[in-house]
Design a protein around this motif. Structure first.
Motif, mmCIF file in Angstrom:
data_model
loop_
_atom_site.group_PDB
_atom_site.id
_atom_site.type_symbol
_atom_site.label_atom_id
_atom_site.label_comp_id
_atom_site.label_asym_id
_atom_site.label_seq_id
_atom_site.Cartn_x
_atom_site.Cartn_y
_atom_site.Cartn_z
ATOM 1 N N LEU A 179 21.214 -15.304 -34.123
ATOM 2 C CA LEU A 179 22.075 -16.477 -34.241
ATOM 3 C C LEU A 179 23.289 -16.169 -35.110
ATOM 4 O O LEU A 179 24.416 -16.594 -34.799
ATOM 5 C CB LEU A 179 21.277 -17.638 -34.838
ATOM 6 N N LYS A 180 23.097 -15.400 -36.192
ATOM 7 C CA LYS A 180 24.226 -15.010 -37.047
ATOM 8 C C LYS A 180 25.218 -14.145 -36.256
ATOM 9 O O LYS A 180 26.440 -14.307 -36.382
ATOM 10 C CB LYS A 180 23.715 -14.217 -38.252
ATOM 11 N N ILE A 181 24.676 -13.239 -35.446
ATOM 12 C CA ILE A 181 25.547 -12.359 -34.651
ATOM 13 C C ILE A 181 26.340 -13.173 -33.638
ATOM 14 O O ILE A 181 27.560 -12.985 -33.471
ATOM 15 C CB ILE A 181 24.700 -11.289 -33.942
ATOM 16 N N LEU A 182 25.685 -14.088 -32.954
ATOM 17 C CA LEU A 182 26.355 -14.899 -31.936
ATOM 18 C C LEU A 182 27.379 -15.850 -32.545
ATOM 19 O O LEU A 182 28.460 -16.054 -31.982
ATOM 20 C CB LEU A 182 25.320 -15.701 -31.139
ATOM 21 N N MET A 183 27.045 -16.446 -33.678
ATOM 22 C CA MET A 183 27.922 -17.453 -34.278
ATOM 23 C C MET A 183 29.109 -16.838 -35.010
ATOM 24 O O MET A 183 30.208 -17.398 -35.006
ATOM 25 C CB MET A 183 27.122 -18.323 -35.255
ATOM 26 N N SER B 33 16.380 -12.639 -28.295
ATOM 27 C CA SER B 33 15.378 -13.550 -28.851
ATOM 28 C C SER B 33 15.922 -14.971 -28.952
ATOM 29 O O SER B 33 15.149 -15.945 -28.894
ATOM 30 C CB SER B 33 14.923 -13.069 -30.235
ATOM 31 N N VAL B 34 17.238 -15.101 -29.095
ATOM 32 C CA VAL B 34 17.868 -16.419 -29.159
ATOM 33 C C VAL B 34 18.079 -16.997 -27.761
ATOM 34 O O VAL B 34 17.776 -18.170 -27.502
ATOM 35 C CB VAL B 34 19.227 -16.343 -29.895
ATOM 36 N N LEU B 35 18.581 -16.170 -26.857
ATOM 37 C CA LEU B 35 18.960 -16.667 -25.534
ATOM 38 C C LEU B 35 17.773 -16.806 -24.589
ATOM 39 O O LEU B 35 17.806 -17.635 -23.668
ATOM 40 C CB LEU B 35 20.009 -15.734 -24.909
ATOM 41 N N ASN B 36 16.727 -16.014 -24.802
ATOM 42 C CA ASN B 36 15.570 -16.029 -23.895
ATOM 43 C C ASN B 36 14.259 -16.067 -24.692
ATOM 44 O O ASN B 36 13.465 -15.129 -24.640
ATOM 45 C CB ASN B 36 15.602 -14.796 -22.987
ATOM 46 N N PRO B 37 14.021 -17.139 -25.423
ATOM 47 C CA PRO B 37 12.788 -17.217 -26.236
ATOM 48 C C PRO B 37 11.551 -17.262 -25.347
ATOM 49 O O PRO B 37 11.572 -17.830 -24.250
ATOM 50 C CB PRO B 37 12.966 -18.518 -27.008
ATOM 51 N N THR B 38 10.471 -16.671 -25.834
ATOM 52 C CA THR B 38 9.231 -16.612 -25.059
ATOM 53 C C THR B 38 8.054 -17.069 -25.920
ATOM 54 O O THR B 38 7.783 -16.468 -26.959
ATOM 55 C CB THR B 38 8.978 -15.181 -24.546
ATOM 56 N N PRO B 39 7.363 -18.119 -25.511
ATOM 57 C CA PRO B 39 6.197 -18.577 -26.279
ATOM 58 C C PRO B 39 5.008 -17.654 -26.079
ATOM 59 O O PRO B 39 4.947 -16.895 -25.112
ATOM 60 C CB PRO B 39 5.919 -19.967 -25.680
ATOM 61 N N ALA B 40 4.045 -17.740 -27.003
ATOM 62 C CA ALA B 40 2.822 -16.914 -26.921
ATOM 63 C C ALA B 40 1.836 -17.578 -25.958
ATOM 64 O O ALA B 40 0.734 -17.980 -26.345
ATOM 65 C CB ALA B 40 2.212 -16.733 -28.306
ATOM 66 N N TYR B 41 2.233 -17.678 -24.689
ATOM 67 C CA TYR B 41 1.503 -18.464 -23.698
ATOM 68 C C TYR B 41 0.072 -17.951 -23.498
ATOM 69 O O TYR B 41 -0.900 -18.677 -23.709
ATOM 70 C CB TYR B 41 2.264 -18.442 -22.374
ATOM 71 N N ASP B 42 -0.079 -16.712 -23.065
ATOM 72 C CA ASP B 42 -1.407 -16.183 -22.738
ATOM 73 C C ASP B 42 -2.324 -16.146 -23.948
ATOM 74 O O ASP B 42 -3.521 -16.453 -23.853
ATOM 75 C CB ASP B 42 -1.289 -14.783 -22.130
ATOM 76 N N PHE B 43 -1.772 -15.772 -25.101
ATOM 77 C CA PHE B 43 -2.574 -15.700 -26.323
ATOM 78 C C PHE B 43 -3.132 -17.074 -26.675
ATOM 79 O O PHE B 43 -4.328 -17.234 -26.951
ATOM 80 C CB PHE B 43 -1.728 -15.153 -27.474
ATOM 81 N N GLY B 44 -2.263 -18.085 -26.676
ATOM 82 C CA GLY B 44 -2.704 -19.426 -27.038
ATOM 83 C C GLY B 44 -3.718 -19.997 -26.065
ATOM 84 O O GLY B 44 -4.746 -20.551 -26.476
ATOM 85 N N VAL C 199 22.508 -25.076 -28.847
ATOM 86 C CA VAL C 199 23.062 -24.169 -27.840
ATOM 87 C C VAL C 199 24.084 -23.249 -28.496
ATOM 88 O O VAL C 199 25.203 -23.667 -28.797
ATOM 89 C CB VAL C 199 23.718 -24.958 -26.686
ATOM 90 N N PRO C 200 23.718 -21.980 -28.737
ATOM 91 C CA PRO C 200 24.660 -21.039 -29.359
ATOM 92 C C PRO C 200 25.677 -20.507 -28.338
ATOM 93 O O PRO C 200 25.486 -20.658 -27.124
ATOM 94 C CB PRO C 200 23.753 -19.915 -29.844
ATOM 95 N N PRO C 201 26.738 -19.893 -28.810
ATOM 96 C CA PRO C 201 27.728 -19.306 -27.907
ATOM 97 C C PRO C 201 27.098 -18.289 -26.960
ATOM 98 O O PRO C 201 26.144 -17.599 -27.321
ATOM 99 C CB PRO C 201 28.718 -18.624 -28.865
ATOM 100 N N THR C 202 27.620 -18.208 -25.767
ATOM 101 C CA THR C 202 27.247 -17.296 -24.666
ATOM 102 C C THR C 202 25.974 -17.727 -23.932
ATOM 103 O O THR C 202 25.624 -17.116 -22.924
ATOM 104 C CB THR C 202 27.083 -15.819 -25.101
ATOM 105 N N MET C 203 25.256 -18.749 -24.398
ATOM 106 C CA MET C 203 24.056 -19.189 -23.678
ATOM 107 C C MET C 203 24.463 -19.829 -22.352
ATOM 108 O O MET C 203 25.291 -20.742 -22.317
ATOM 109 C CB MET C 203 23.250 -20.165 -24.528
ATOM 110 N N THR C 204 23.896 -19.345 -21.261
ATOM 111 C CA THR C 204 24.232 -19.858 -19.937
ATOM 112 C C THR C 204 23.493 -21.171 -19.666
ATOM 113 O O THR C 204 22.541 -21.525 -20.371
ATOM 114 C CB THR C 204 23.848 -18.847 -18.846
ATOM 115 N N PHE C 205 23.924 -21.876 -18.626
ATOM 116 C CA PHE C 205 23.246 -23.126 -18.268
ATOM 117 C C PHE C 205 21.792 -22.868 -17.858
ATOM 118 O O PHE C 205 20.904 -23.674 -18.150
ATOM 119 C CB PHE C 205 24.008 -23.849 -17.156
ATOM 120 N N GLU C 206 21.543 -21.755 -17.194
ATOM 121 C CA GLU C 206 20.167 -21.405 -16.834
ATOM 122 C C GLU C 206 19.318 -21.194 -18.088
ATOM 123 O O GLU C 206 18.162 -21.641 -18.158
ATOM 124 C CB GLU C 206 20.130 -20.144 -15.970
#
Length: 338
Positions: free
Chosen positions: A179-183, A200-211, A63-70
């Motif tokens: 991550l470097k910027i946040l840390m 990209s750190v706070l809201n990662p998205t998997p390649a759902y439809d492609f996979g 959990v990096p800095p500024t990441m919300t509970f959501e």
């Protein structure tokens, strides 16, 4: 953990607990496939398998800095989704267990629950239960389930063949930079690079439809949650082949080189060793390349990049630069206890 890193601990567990009765690829892949007739002994389900994966989020490492509970809740689920969809398995339900520190407020926990609700709706996953305990820091353990069906191929890490193409489904470098910027609060080349990197750190998205749509064409696959280098080495070692990666073919942000120079960071470190991009890394045959290319033309949402080829060898990964120079890629990525 003074003497063992994460990989060494896993190898010790595999050695002592590897299953002899179920073809689960225990510890050797992102997911385990357990034939349903193993549980209920009926020929009518022969060929179908329960697909299971699990992942644990621990506050001080994940959990990096500024990441919300959501966002924390979402990330804890996305990591397991990524494992399943990299194999073409549609996630259906999950058990989520929580270790909660005593200083969390009712509002904090409410935001966590909101995050779980949002991600379950986003990916149409039912959270069916779990456990709650007290811990010194926030811990979220997600165990996720899907099903594979008869006559539908599920790619593992050990299927790459000589002559296959190597592909990835997204851009590398943003997550490590974010991550470097946040840390450390280091500067960025421009506001858009900073925004994309942090997101990209706070809201990662998997390649759902492609996979889900195309994994049956893969010969081997995994995700890049522990870094591109780790993903490539897992496939090459388990398949017993070498991989040739062309540096100029890897999709990277246009100003990543500038970011690395202005902050005295290793360019290759940002590209290969960051982790948590949740892109699919895999191999495909020349015949399947035609079929996948046809699908990509019909679906503009799909992101797909050819980055190299599989060659005869014994589990090494080589990077070839624009001048044609070839050097072996370090086998490292994110590991706990290092």
């Amino acid at each position: 953990m003074k003497n063992l890193n994460e990989k060494q601990i896993l190898n010790l567990i595999i050695k002592k607990m590897g299953s002899n009765n179920v073809e689960s690829h225990f510890g050797k892949d992102d997911i385990s496939l357990i034939p349903l007739n193993y549980f209920i002994g009926k020929e009518s389900v022969s060929g179908s398998s329960l697909c299971v994966t699990c992942d644990m989020l621990v506050e001080h490492t994940d959990v990096p800095p500024t990441m919300t509970f959501e966002q924390i809740a979402r990330k804890s689920i996305v990591s397991s989704i990524s494992d399943l969809v990299s194999k073409g398995i549609k996630p259906k339900c999950a058990l989520v267990s929580l270790g909660l520190p005593s200083n969390l407020t009712e509002g904090d926990i409410s935001k966590l629950v909101d995050g779980f609700n949002l991600v379950s709706k986003e990916f149409k996953i039912e959270i069916i239960g779990g456990d709650i305990n007290e811990s010194e820091e926030l811990v979220i353990d997600c165990c996720m389930f899907g099903v594979s069906f008869p006559n539908v191929f599920v790619p593992r890490r050990n299927g790459a063949q000589i002559g296959d193409y190597i592909f990835v489904t997204g851009v590398f470098g943003y997550t490590a930079s974010g991550l470097k910027i946040l840390m450390h609060g280091i500067p960025s080349p421009d506001p858009n690079f900073e925004k994309e990197s942090i997101n990209s750190v706070l809201n990662p998205t998997p390649a759902y439809d492609f996979g889900i749509s195309l994994a049956h064409y893969f010969t081997a696959s995994t995700d890049s949650s522990d870094g591109l280098a780790t993903a490539l080495y897992e496939i090459s070692k388990q398949s017993g082949v070498d991989m040739l990666i062309y540096l100029d073919k890897i999709p990277i942000p246009s100003n990543l080189k500038e970011f690395s120079l202005m902050n005295n960071l290793g360019f290759n470190d940002l590209v290969f060793f960051g982790g948590e991009e949740y892109h699919i890394v895999g191999t495909i045959s020349e015949k399947s390349l035609y079929e996948i290319s046809k699908n990509i033309k019909e679906n503009s949402k799909f992101s797909f990049f050819l980055v190299g080829k599989v060659a005869k060898g014994c589990g090494k990964v080589f990077v070839i630069d624009t001048a044609g120079h070839k050097e072996i890629l370090k086998n490292k990525g994110f590991q706990h206890f290092t």
